[in-house]
Design a protein around this motif. Structure first.
Motif, PDB file in Angstrom:
ATOM      1  N   GLY A 155      26.303  44.539  32.527  1.00  0.00           N
ATOM      2  CA  GLY A 155      26.788  43.197  32.829  1.00  0.00           C
ATOM      3  C   GLY A 155      27.906  43.152  33.851  1.00  0.00           C
ATOM      4  N   ARG A 156      28.641  44.243  34.036  1.00  0.00           N
ATOM      5  CA  ARG A 156      29.779  44.236  34.959  1.00  0.00           C
ATOM      6  C   ARG A 156      29.375  43.923  36.393  1.00  0.00           C
ATOM      7  NH1 ARG A 156      34.698  45.246  33.469  1.00  0.00           N
ATOM      8  NH2 ARG A 156      35.085  46.142  31.398  1.00  0.00           N
ATOM      9  N   GLN A 157      28.151  44.228  36.761  1.00  0.00           N
ATOM     10  CA  GLN A 157      27.712  43.972  38.131  1.00  0.00           C
ATOM     11  C   GLN A 157      27.670  42.478  38.464  1.00  0.00           C
ATOM     12  OE1 GLN A 157      23.358  44.698  38.766  1.00  0.00           O
ATOM     13  NE2 GLN A 157      23.362  45.144  36.556  1.00  0.00           N
ATOM     14  N   TYR A 158      27.666  41.626  37.440  1.00  0.00           N
ATOM     15  CA  TYR A 158      27.569  40.186  37.659  1.00  0.00           C
ATOM     16  C   TYR A 158      28.925  39.488  37.672  1.00  0.00           C
ATOM     17  CZ  TYR A 158      22.741  41.293  36.466  1.00  0.00           C
ATOM     18  OH  TYR A 158      21.476  41.858  36.431  1.00  0.00           O
ATOM     19  N   ILE A 159      29.998  40.230  37.440  1.00  0.00           N
ATOM     20  CA  ILE A 159      31.327  39.633  37.420  1.00  0.00           C
ATOM     21  C   ILE A 159      31.692  39.126  38.812  1.00  0.00           C
ATOM     22  CG2 ILE A 159      33.787  40.093  37.074  1.00  0.00           C
ATOM     23  CD1 ILE A 159      33.023  42.148  34.979  1.00  0.00           C
ATOM     24  N   VAL A 160      32.227  37.924  38.869  1.00  0.00           N
ATOM     25  CA  VAL A 160      32.726  37.361  40.128  1.00  0.00           C
ATOM     26  C   VAL A 160      34.184  37.785  40.275  1.00  0.00           C
ATOM     27  CG1 VAL A 160      33.197  35.261  41.432  1.00  0.00           C
ATOM     28  CG2 VAL A 160      31.173  35.392  39.950  1.00  0.00           C
ATOM     29  N   GLY A 161      34.508  38.403  41.397  1.00  0.00           N
ATOM     30  CA  GLY A 161      35.876  38.866  41.610  1.00  0.00           C
ATOM     31  C   GLY A 161      36.044  40.303  41.162  1.00  0.00           C
ATOM     32  N   ASN A 162      37.113  40.578  40.444  1.00  0.00           N
ATOM     33  CA  ASN A 162      37.457  41.931  40.020  1.00  0.00           C
ATOM     34  C   ASN A 162      36.466  42.459  38.989  1.00  0.00           C
ATOM     35  OD1 ASN A 162      38.671  44.313  39.306  1.00  0.00           O
ATOM     36  ND2 ASN A 162      40.467  43.378  38.342  1.00  0.00           N
ATOM     37  N   ARG A 163      35.757  43.537  39.324  1.00  0.00           N
ATOM     38  CA  ARG A 163      34.755  44.102  38.417  1.00  0.00           C
ATOM     39  C   ARG A 163      35.385  44.760  37.186  1.00  0.00           C
ATOM     40  NH1 ARG A 163      29.732  44.814  41.037  1.00  0.00           N
ATOM     41  NH2 ARG A 163      29.363  42.826  42.101  1.00  0.00           N
ATOM     42  N   ASP A 164      36.706  44.940  37.210  1.00  0.00           N
ATOM     43  CA  ASP A 164      37.403  45.541  36.075  1.00  0.00           C
ATOM     44  C   ASP A 164      37.940  44.488  35.109  1.00  0.00           C
ATOM     45  OD1 ASP A 164      37.001  48.161  36.947  1.00  0.00           O
ATOM     46  OD2 ASP A 164      38.760  48.086  38.260  1.00  0.00           O
ATOM     47  N   TYR A 175      28.004  39.126  28.531  1.00  0.00           N
ATOM     48  CA  TYR A 175      26.660  39.405  29.063  1.00  0.00           C
ATOM     49  C   TYR A 175      25.747  39.765  27.912  1.00  0.00           C
ATOM     50  CZ  TYR A 175      22.850  41.753  31.552  1.00  0.00           C
ATOM     51  OH  TYR A 175      21.603  42.136  32.017  1.00  0.00           O
ATOM     52  N   TYR A 176      24.498  39.337  28.007  1.00  0.00           N
ATOM     53  CA  TYR A 176      23.526  39.614  26.953  1.00  0.00           C
ATOM     54  C   TYR A 176      22.182  39.914  27.585  1.00  0.00           C
ATOM     55  CZ  TYR A 176      20.989  39.120  22.519  1.00  0.00           C
ATOM     56  OH  TYR A 176      20.230  39.352  21.402  1.00  0.00           O
ATOM     57  N   ASN A 177      21.643  41.081  27.283  1.00  0.00           N
ATOM     58  CA  ASN A 177      20.301  41.466  27.712  1.00  0.00           C
ATOM     59  C   ASN A 177      19.492  41.748  26.452  1.00  0.00           C
ATOM     60  OD1 ASN A 177      17.944  42.713  28.620  1.00  0.00           O
ATOM     61  ND2 ASN A 177      18.971  43.750  30.317  1.00  0.00           N
ATOM     62  N   TRP A 190      21.603  36.612  29.809  1.00  0.00           N
ATOM     63  CA  TRP A 190      22.579  35.513  29.877  1.00  0.00           C
ATOM     64  C   TRP A 190      23.928  36.086  30.283  1.00  0.00           C
ATOM     65  CZ3 TRP A 190      26.753  34.933  26.182  1.00  0.00           C
ATOM     66  CH2 TRP A 190      27.540  33.806  26.418  1.00  0.00           C
ATOM     67  N   PHE A 191      24.662  35.315  31.076  1.00  0.00           N
ATOM     68  CA  PHE A 191      25.985  35.743  31.531  1.00  0.00           C
ATOM     69  C   PHE A 191      26.909  34.531  31.553  1.00  0.00           C
ATOM     70  CE2 PHE A 191      29.176  36.304  34.874  1.00  0.00           C
ATOM     71  CZ  PHE A 191      29.707  37.543  34.551  1.00  0.00           C
ATOM     72  N   SER A 192      28.169  34.757  31.201  1.00  0.00           N
ATOM     73  CA  SER A 192      29.184  33.712  31.368  1.00  0.00           C
ATOM     74  C   SER A 192      30.498  34.374  31.747  1.00  0.00           C
ATOM     75  CB  SER A 192      29.357  32.889  30.083  1.00  0.00           C
ATOM     76  OG  SER A 192      30.056  33.631  29.105  1.00  0.00           O
ATOM     77  N   GLN A 193      31.310  33.645  32.487  1.00  0.00           N
ATOM     78  CA  GLN A 193      32.631  34.137  32.875  1.00  0.00           C
ATOM     79  C   GLN A 193      33.590  32.966  32.903  1.00  0.00           C
ATOM     80  OE1 GLN A 193      32.717  36.358  36.560  1.00  0.00           O
ATOM     81  NE2 GLN A 193      34.941  36.592  36.547  1.00  0.00           N
ATOM     82  N   SER A 194      34.776  33.177  32.352  1.00  0.00           N
ATOM     83  CA  SER A 194      35.814  32.143  32.389  1.00  0.00           C
ATOM     84  C   SER A 194      36.947  32.621  33.282  1.00  0.00           C
ATOM     85  CB  SER A 194      36.341  31.860  30.976  1.00  0.00           C
ATOM     86  OG  SER A 194      36.825  33.043  30.370  1.00  0.00           O
ATOM     87  N   GLY A 195      37.512  31.682  34.032  1.00  0.00           N
ATOM     88  CA  GLY A 195      38.627  32.042  34.895  1.00  0.00           C
ATOM     89  C   GLY A 195      39.855  32.381  34.085  1.00  0.00           C
ATOM     90  N   ARG A 196      40.690  33.230  34.626  1.00  0.00           N
ATOM     91  CA  ARG A 196      41.942  33.566  33.943  1.00  0.00           C
ATOM     92  C   ARG A 196      42.992  33.895  34.991  1.00  0.00           C
ATOM     93  NH1 ARG A 196      43.554  38.895  32.628  1.00  0.00           N
ATOM     94  NH2 ARG A 196      42.464  40.457  33.871  1.00  0.00           N
ATOM     95  N   SER A 197      44.219  33.560  34.674  1.00  0.00           N
ATOM     96  CA  SER A 197      45.325  33.827  35.581  1.00  0.00           C
ATOM     97  C   SER A 197      46.012  35.118  35.171  1.00  0.00           C
ATOM     98  CB  SER A 197      46.327  32.670  35.560  1.00  0.00           C
ATOM     99  OG  SER A 197      47.455  32.982  36.365  1.00  0.00           O
ATOM    100  N   THR A 198      46.268  35.983  36.136  1.00  0.00           N
ATOM    101  CA  THR A 198      46.974  37.243  35.868  1.00  0.00           C
ATOM    102  C   THR A 198      48.450  37.144  36.218  1.00  0.00           C
ATOM    103  OG1 THR A 198      46.412  38.067  38.084  1.00  0.00           O
ATOM    104  CG2 THR A 198      44.896  38.594  36.282  1.00  0.00           C
ATOM    105  N   GLU A 199      48.886  35.962  36.670  1.00  0.00           N
ATOM    106  CA  GLU A 199      50.279  35.775  37.057  1.00  0.00           C
ATOM    107  C   GLU A 199      51.039  35.056  35.952  1.00  0.00           C
ATOM    108  OE1 GLU A 199      50.336  33.662  40.689  1.00  0.00           O
ATOM    109  OE2 GLU A 199      49.297  35.212  41.840  1.00  0.00           O
ATOM    110  N   MET A 200      52.323  35.373  35.832  1.00  0.00           N
ATOM    111  CA  MET A 200      53.189  34.690  34.872  1.00  0.00           C
ATOM    112  C   MET A 200      53.609  33.356  35.474  1.00  0.00           C
ATOM    113  SD  MET A 200      53.360  36.627  32.252  1.00  0.00           S
ATOM    114  CE  MET A 200      54.740  35.890  31.366  1.00  0.00           C
TER     115      MET A 200
END
Length: 374
Positions: free
Chosen positions: A162-171, A179-181, A255-265
């Motif tokens: 599933g990591r190949q489908y991540i938008v932005g930082n793959r880590d 991700y679900y297969n 199926w894949f889903s991703q939620s945005g997240r902020s890495t800044e304080m």
């Protein structure tokens, strides 16, 4: 019963000299002319304990001896156990790589089990009397741990894919994407069936009485139950993606889903408090509503499946979150496949079983449970 597995006894403990038991000093028992209470005995626990409760406690203690934690007390046994554990993981990887059939997996499982029992016997474990009458408990624990390792391998491979489908930082951590297969569901179910068939065959060949496997779901052993429960381990609050772990997925489904997240304080204004209730901010007309992996109020999800002719169908949707308690939805609110064929209906029903939510939702609202917005 699986073909290819012998019905003769696959394991025979080595001969032992029990003469020391016959020559051991005898303990003389003295009858006391008093009641149990006067003798200081806990009548409820030791005398009036229901048989089923006593039996359950006995079995739990007997099985505990064969868990990794307790094997540290025997250095030789622990070393052999770690070696056999590594061999089991290699077998599981061969199975998922397609190098072993279901039947071959069952045969390899029984081979590892016999090696494990021989290690117990050779290391005088769990007692100087060897494995002896403990074979049943050792086999049950070994099966459970092999099953857990098989499900863990399925989950790991699913997530690595599933990591190949991540938008932005793959880590990105798992709390930001899912991700679900369904291939891993069906492969692990076939593997579990092979293991179960093999261990029950072993128990029959060994003439083990009252050999029953655990009810993993009833006992809350989610990492041992099935692929869905292991993937959505409830001990991780950010992994609650199913309404029902027993819902069987469509074959050839992703199926894949991703939620945005902020890495800044930083402090983000999510809305205004009106009469003690948070009123979320509405997007401005010029605001970009497309997915942004750095914006906690944005999300994205997609699903795909292969139809009967091998043609791939795909739908996707970007999501705007309020970043409030309302941010818990059924995936079917955003994704639906058109048509009315049995195959399409099966896929859409499974989408109704999946959930999507903003980043760290269950950490912010841990008591929400399964109340979702359709």
């Amino acid at each position: 019963m699986m073909e290819g597995i012998s019905n003769t006894k696959p394991f025979v403990p080595k001969p032992r000299d029990y003469s020391f038991i016959k020559d051991a000093p005898r303990v003389e028992l003295t009858r006391l002319n008093c009641t149990a209470e006067e003798a200081g005995l806990d009548v409820d626990k030791y005398i009036a304990m229901p048989y089923e409760e006593w039996k359950r406690e006995w079995e739990e203690r007997s099985e505990a001896q064969f868990r990794e934690f307790y094997m540290h007390q025997n250095e030789g046994m622990y070393a052999d156990y770690k070696r056999i554990q590594a061999e089991c993981k290699a077998t599981i990887n061969d199975y998922f790589d397609g190098n072993l059939s279901d039947e071959e997996l069952g045969e390899m499982f029984q081979k590892h089990l016999v090696n494990y029992l021989e290690a117990c016997d050779n290391n005088d474990y769990p007692t100087p009397l060897g494995i002896g009458g403990e074979i049943k408990y050792a086999a049950k624990v070994f099966y459970s741990e092999f099953r857990r390792e098989l499900l863990a391998a399925a989950v790991q491979r699913n997530n690595e894919e599933g990591r190949q489908y991540i938008v932005g930082n793959r880590d990105e951590p798992l709390d930001a994407w899912k991700y679900y297969n369904s291939d891993y569901y069906y492969k692990s179910e076939s593997g579990i069936a092979a293991l179960t068939d093999s261990v029950m065959n072993f128990a029959e060949a060994m003439e083990l009485e009252d050999f029953k496997l655990k009810d993993y779901k009833a006992e809350g052993l989610y990492l041992y139950y099935n692929f869905n429960s292991a993937l959505a381990n409830p001990f991780q609050l950010d992994q609650k993606i199913f309404d029902d772990w027993d819902t069987v997925p469509p074959k050839d489904f992703q199926w894949f889903s991703q939620s945005g997240r902020s890495t800044e304080m930083s402090v983000t204004l999510h809305g205004w408090i009106v009469d003690g209730v948070l009123q979320p901010l509405e997007p401005t007309p010029k605001e970009d509503l497309s997915f942004d992996p750095t914006n906690p109020r944005r999300g994205t999800t997609w699903a795909a499946y292969l139809d009967e002719n091998g043609e791939r169908h795909f739908v996707s949707q970007d999501i705007v979150f309020d970043y409030t308690e309302k941010d818990l939805f059924k995936v079917s609110k955003f994704l639906q496949f058109g048509g009315d064929s049995p195959r399409v209906n099966e896929v859409n029903r499974f989408l109704d079983n999946l959930k999507v939510y903003s980043h760290n939702y269950y950490l912010r609202y841990p008591m929400t449970g399964f109340s979702v917005n359709a």
